[in-house]
Design a protein around this motif. Structure first.
Motif: not given
Length: 238
Positions: A173-201
């Protein structure tokens, strides 16, 4: 000991009792239990009320959870005895105290209850307090090596909503955009929210790139989430 000291001790015990409740709730959440279910059962264990539901079986499903439940019950027993003793001392002191001193003494526990109210009512202060308890919990479970951690938030059917703390980014996953990780298509995992340090989700987008310190909320099979993100439950059975 005068009435002021007695009331201060009584209020302090209640404050510590509340902190212990929050801490044990976090520890049980580290085992993969949803927050509300963990808090309900922790209160049940600490108060010794004996109220159980079918969810209580989740607390007995692993050896480490059973061990943690025993420790919680021991803490609860000790605090109940201490609280009763402090209450009796306050009651006995009232007979030897003038009315005006009693009135002023009551302000002490009120101040402690206001502290608890402020922590519960204001999100920023609550978040600060939770961060301290999380650090304490990390030290208790002995996992300070930067390992990715997963916390179950809720069940939906056979899948789960979980929060993953990315202390280390998996190589794929290093330096790879979410659309190219294959998370949803290959593993069925959906990333809904992301919270960067010091920033809101915020909602995760196709161009989202994971970085160390990110906290992501995902939906999918819990075992697959742990496997894909190299995250482990704190007290998983050996």
């Amino acid at each position: 000991m005068n009435i002021y000291m007695e009331l201060a001790l009584f209020a302090l015990i209640i404050l510590i009792y509340w902190i212990i409740t929050e801490l044990f709730t976090i520890l049980f959440r580290f085992t993969g239990l949803p927050g509300e279910k963990a808090q309900f059962q922790v209160i049940s264990l600490l108060t010794g009320c004996g109220y159980t539901t079918r969810e209580s079986e989740m607390f007995l499903s692993t050896r480490k959870r059973r061990h943690l439940a025993r420790v919680t019950m021991l803490f609860g027993y000790a605090f109940r005895m201490t609280l009763v003793s402090a209450f009796i001392n306050v009651f006995l002191s009232l007979k030897l105290t003038r009315a005006e001193h009693v009135f002023l003494g009551i302000l002490i526990p009120i101040a402690f209850f206001l502290i608890i109210y402020v922590f519960m009512r204001f999100p920023k202060i609550r978040a600060w307090g939770d961060s301290i308890l999380l650090k304490i919990a990390h030290r208790i479970v002995g996992r300070t090596d930067g390992t990715n951690t997963v916390m179950l938030l809720d069940y939906i059917g056979l899948d789960s909503i979980a929060s993953v703390m990315l202390n280390r980014i998996p190589e794929q996953f290093r330096g790879v955009p979410l659309s190219e990780t294959g998370l949803k298509t290959k593993t069925g995992i959906l990333v809904m929210l992301i919270e960067k340090p010091g920033k809101p989700a915020v909602s995760a987008g196709a161009d989202t790139v994971f970085t160390e310190g990110d906290k992501i909320t995902v939906f999918g099979n819990y075992s697959m989430i742990c496997k894909v993100f190299h995250a482990r439950e704190r007290f998983a059975d050996d």
